[in-house]
Design an enzyme around this catalytic site. Structure first.
Site, PDB file in Angstrom:
ATOM      1  N   TYR A  59      46.867  54.513  91.571  1.00 56.70           N
ATOM      2  CA  TYR A  59      45.890  53.451  91.328  1.00 56.70           C
ATOM      3  C   TYR A  59      45.535  52.693  92.605  1.00 56.70           C
ATOM      4  CZ  TYR A  59      45.733  54.239  86.362  1.00 56.70           C
ATOM      5  OH  TYR A  59      45.506  54.821  85.132  1.00 56.70           O
ATOM      6  N   CYS A  72      54.093  39.575  79.294  1.00 52.42           N
ATOM      7  CA  CYS A  72      54.370  38.146  79.117  1.00 52.42           C
ATOM      8  C   CYS A  72      53.081  37.356  78.998  1.00 52.42           C
ATOM      9  CB  CYS A  72      55.209  37.616  80.283  1.00 52.42           C
ATOM     10  SG  CYS A  72      54.272  37.319  81.813  1.00 52.42           S
ATOM     11  N   ARG A 112      42.881  54.738  94.133  1.00 55.45           N
ATOM     12  CA  ARG A 112      41.612  54.531  93.419  1.00 55.45           C
ATOM     13  C   ARG A 112      40.999  53.177  93.769  1.00 55.45           C
ATOM     14  NH1 ARG A 112      41.917  55.970  87.164  1.00 55.45           N
ATOM     15  NH2 ARG A 112      39.705  55.482  87.419  1.00 55.45           N
ATOM     16  N   CYS A 143      57.464  35.934  85.117  1.00 52.76           N
ATOM     17  CA  CYS A 143      58.782  36.486  84.775  1.00 52.76           C
ATOM     18  C   CYS A 143      59.812  36.142  85.848  1.00 52.76           C
ATOM     19  CB  CYS A 143      58.679  37.999  84.592  1.00 52.76           C
ATOM     20  SG  CYS A 143      57.747  38.497  83.122  1.00 52.76           S
ATOM     21  N   CYS A 159      51.091  41.656  83.769  1.00 53.08           N
ATOM     22  CA  CYS A 159      52.522  41.894  83.639  1.00 53.08           C
ATOM     23  C   CYS A 159      52.795  43.141  82.794  1.00 53.08           C
ATOM     24  CB  CYS A 159      53.184  40.671  83.011  1.00 53.08           C
ATOM     25  SG  CYS A 159      54.963  40.865  82.752  1.00 53.08           S
ATOM     26  N   CYS A 200      55.561  40.132  88.712  1.00 52.67           N
ATOM     27  CA  CYS A 200      54.994  39.079  87.884  1.00 52.67           C
ATOM     28  C   CYS A 200      55.636  37.735  88.247  1.00 52.67           C
ATOM     29  CB  CYS A 200      55.229  39.383  86.409  1.00 52.67           C
ATOM     30  SG  CYS A 200      54.707  38.041  85.302  1.00 52.67           S
ATOM     31  N   HIS A 236      37.459  49.678  79.311  1.00 52.23           N
ATOM     32  CA  HIS A 236      38.763  50.172  79.765  1.00 52.23           C
ATOM     33  C   HIS A 236      39.392  49.283  80.823  1.00 52.23           C
ATOM     34  CE1 HIS A 236      37.551  54.476  78.306  1.00 52.23           C
ATOM     35  NE2 HIS A 236      37.763  53.630  77.325  1.00 52.23           N
TER      36      HIS A 236
END
Length: 295
Positions: free
Chosen positions: A68, A134, A71, A186, A130, A183, A122
């Site tokens: 990713y 969360c 991309r 968290c 996260c 995150c 999408h």
């Protein structure tokens, strides 16, 4: 056989009020982004769909993030093409136009497509959220590389050289979970959770309320024209929108270089075989004028 006359279609859409568009990866092909569904649609010998799952991320988040991150890098290097700008201008001219995009590349927003008439079915490559759900979301994060561990995905090489990350004979860098974006919510609670791309993976639901919102729009009344751009609309829920639009009286117009994309079209529909960056500005020119792409 569907119709192919540009002038005939221009007359139809010029007088249309409610227009629905469904866009796929082919919309961004003229911007240089791969569709993955055509010939050679692999990434390092991986089927991209095998990396687009929560299970794949749980097993090897570093590998999924490299895919990713690459991309993201490709999308940031790309520029919106004339088809993106044509749809953005159509949205400004036609109040009752709704564009459903299956693309996560961010090119439609970068073409200044009004958000009121654009639904990213999408998700978006540049949103982070996260993995442990969360609720934390960080929108439109454009830094590249995203973090030092993902720098190999943000390198540029001359056209005659293969990027090491894309060479399946070269092992991918092993990335520790702690070196990936984390995150902050968290972390404050003493938990460890990586951030993930803000896209919809296989097996996941679309963003809350989006399907209901689109269904409500469809049910509001007659749809004059449905534009199907650069997609075979083979994956649900997108696949159902063409049938829904037809049930509401829509004439369907498909823009696709693949002749097989005309399957299911009737004699009242249209098929334009070719690049949407050529055909869309042409068939919409009476409404939007000349499309100018910024340098």
């Amino acid at each position: 056989m569907p119709r192919t006359d540009v002038n005939e279609f221009k007359q139809l859409i010029n007088g249309s009020t409610r227009i629905l568009a469904l866009c796929g990866a082919g919309l961004s092909a003229a911007s240089g982004l791969p569709t993955f569904r055509g010939a050679g649609g692999l990434w390092r010998n991986h089927e991209p769909t095998s990396l687009a799952t929560p299970e794949a991320f749980a097993i090897d988040p570093g590998l999924v993030w490299l895919f990713y991150a690459w991309r993201r890098h490709m999308a940031l290097k790309a520029k919106p093409n004339k088809a993106h700008y044509a749809l953005a201008e159509l949205a400004k001219k036609k109040e009752h136009f709704l564009c459903l995009s299956q693309n996560v590349d961010g090119l439609s927003p970068r073409a200044s497509h009004p958000t009121r008439s654009l639904r990213l079915l999408h998700g978006n490559l540049f949103d982070l959220k996260c993995f442990n759900q969360c609720g934390y979301i960080e929108p439109n994060v454009l830094r590249d590389p995203l973090c030092p561990a993902l720098a190999p995905a943000a390198e540029d090489y001359p056209p005659d050289q293969t990027m090491p990350l894309l060479d399946p004979t070269i092992p991918t860098p092993k990335i520790k979970l702690s070196d990936l974006p984390q995150c902050p919510n968290c972390k404050e609670e003493g938990k460890a959770s990586p951030l993930r791309p803000g896209v919809v993976w296989f097996g996941e639901n679309l963003p809350d309320g989006m399907l209901e919102e689109v269904d409500d729009w469809v049910e509001e009344g007659k749809i004059d024209v449905m534009l199907v751009i650069g997609t075979a609309a083979a994956v649900y829920p997108a696949a159902g929108y063409t049938q829904m639009a037809k049930a509401r009286g829509a004439v369907v117009a498909v823009f696709n270089p693949d002749v097989s994309a005309r399957a299911g079209l009737g004699g009242n529909d249209f098929f334009f075989q070719g690049d949407s960056a050529y055909f869309l500005p042409k068939v919409l020119e009476d409404i939007i004028g000349e499309v100018n792409v910024p340098e």
